[in-house]
Enzyme design. Sequence first.
Site, PDB file in Angstrom:
ATOM      1  N   GLY A  46       0.795  -1.231   0.000  1.00  0.00           N
ATOM      2  CA  GLY A  46       0.000   0.000   0.000  1.00  0.00           C
ATOM      3  C   GLY A  46       0.822   1.273   0.000  1.00  0.00           C
ATOM      4  CB  CYS A 255     -26.548  -9.984 -16.554  1.00  0.00           C
ATOM      5  SG  CYS A 255     -26.123  -9.874 -18.304  1.00  0.00           S
ATOM      6  CB  CYS A 258     -25.188 -14.101 -18.965  1.00  0.00           C
ATOM      7  SG  CYS A 258     -24.628 -13.161 -17.528  1.00  0.00           S
ATOM      8  CB  CYS A 280     -22.015  -8.790 -17.588  1.00  0.00           C
ATOM      9  SG  CYS A 280     -22.782 -10.147 -16.728  1.00  0.00           S
ATOM     10  CB  CYS A 286     -21.545 -11.133 -20.156  1.00  0.00           C
ATOM     11  SG  CYS A 286     -23.311 -10.972 -20.444  1.00  0.00           S
TER      12      CYS A 286
END
Lengths: 300, 203
Positions: A46, A255, A258, A280, A286
């Site tokens: 980080g 979605c 899909c 998606c 997807c």
Amino acid sequence: MGGQAMTLTDQRPASEPRIVYNEGYLDEQTKRAIRRALLKGVAIPGFQVPFASREVPMPRGWGTGGVQVTASIIGPEDLLKVIDQGADDTTNAVSIRQFFERVAGSASTTHTEQATIIQTRHRIPETPLAAGQTIVYQVPIPEPLRFLEPRETETRRLHALEEYGLMYVKLYEDIARYGHIAKTYDYPVRVNGRYIMAPSPIPSFDNPKMHMSPALQLFGAGREKRIYAVPPFTSVESLGFEDHPFEPQSFERPCQICGSEGVYLDEVITDDAGGAMFVCSDTDYCARTSSGTSTEGAPQ
Amino acid sequence: MSQPTAALTPGFAHPVHDAQRTFRAVLEAMARPLTPQPLGVPLTPPAPLTAEAGVVVLTLCDEQTPLWLDEALRGSTEVTTWIRFHTGAPLVDDAAQALFCLASSPHSAPPLDTLNLGTDQEPHHSATVIIEAAEGAEGSCTAAGPGIRESLTWNGAGLPPRFLKDRQRLTEAFPRGVDLLFLTPGAVSGLPRTTRLSLIGDI
Ligand SMILES: [Zn+2]
């Protein structure tokens, strides 16, 4: 380096091309500096490591930081996936993949689970990442405290002293004003309980995927010349409060292509009459969910 | 153009690919502490420098990285000539000045409290120590931290107990610290400053 570099070149077998267009795109000296920065980044999760970013003319959206990180790690054994807003087929994503096929001899894939390196702008794939994979984020603004404190010397001091009170105050002001934290992307995280880090402009929906991920996560900011990293199996906590814990975005509906639930959706305009559908954002996920091809499994 | 002496053995045959492969092994090693990563060693540097140490030094060191060598390595003109020629790294006598330290055995590693730990603001300006680990070391530590799923046990690489205790204490200096790389035949492992060690028994 002059004499030495020439001597090394001369040692190559005659069958190898003598002049290669900067194999891997960057010169070796630049790559070494980036590689050393990456190792320190991994060792100090980080923490933003400054590096001597090259002034590289690149089309917008390529992310010079991400491209330099990828160029410093990629080799001919790699399978590279590049996504832009979750899609493998945008102009940027396609261009970056082709670029590395040419300069690094790497092969490309759109399948998340097959990729060894995933360079991304704006998303983390829906298919869970696995050990052995590396994800490279393109970062425009690496400093999470920048909007509170414009001075670089000061933000560096705040990180050193772990003085993050201002950041929490700012987030709490949001709660007081809107009843929730307003930030929905590039939502700040705390890495390994120490450094506050900008996760790059991914939606907060994706933040939980960073926590204890088995994959190595690398971040490159070209303009601001910073590299940072999150090793695998490292705590990545989105900032929050006891009475107002972090809540990632969520989507009520599945979605419309899909049928997946619990995925990040984009609104797509379907006709001139203002018709729209929610699908998606991860095009690989997807397409393969709707065709019934498995997206489970890991490389290696 | 500089002229290598007859005794100088070559560096990488394929500088771009060899350095890339070596770096990926070192990066994985640092990202997954104390988990050995296979290291290709397409080199025959002059003894007592091992091929493993040779590839790592060629990959990471250059004019910008002051390098400290232990007595056995420093004492070999062939080794110092090879390293200078292939990397350009300035060799320093004082380990405190070094960004990289290379020790040919666990017992010749410089004491950690003599090394550059970086500062709270610039913890990345700290030394990385590359150590040839002893084979079949029988120490026993448990290790935990970033890059380790839960915890693992580690044989201590043959490092003297005092070194391990210093390393254990150094965790408290975070973000300042020293990162270690251990070399065994055909492999490299990392011990970044974030890994917490618990020594089991008296080793
Ligand atoms: Zn879908």
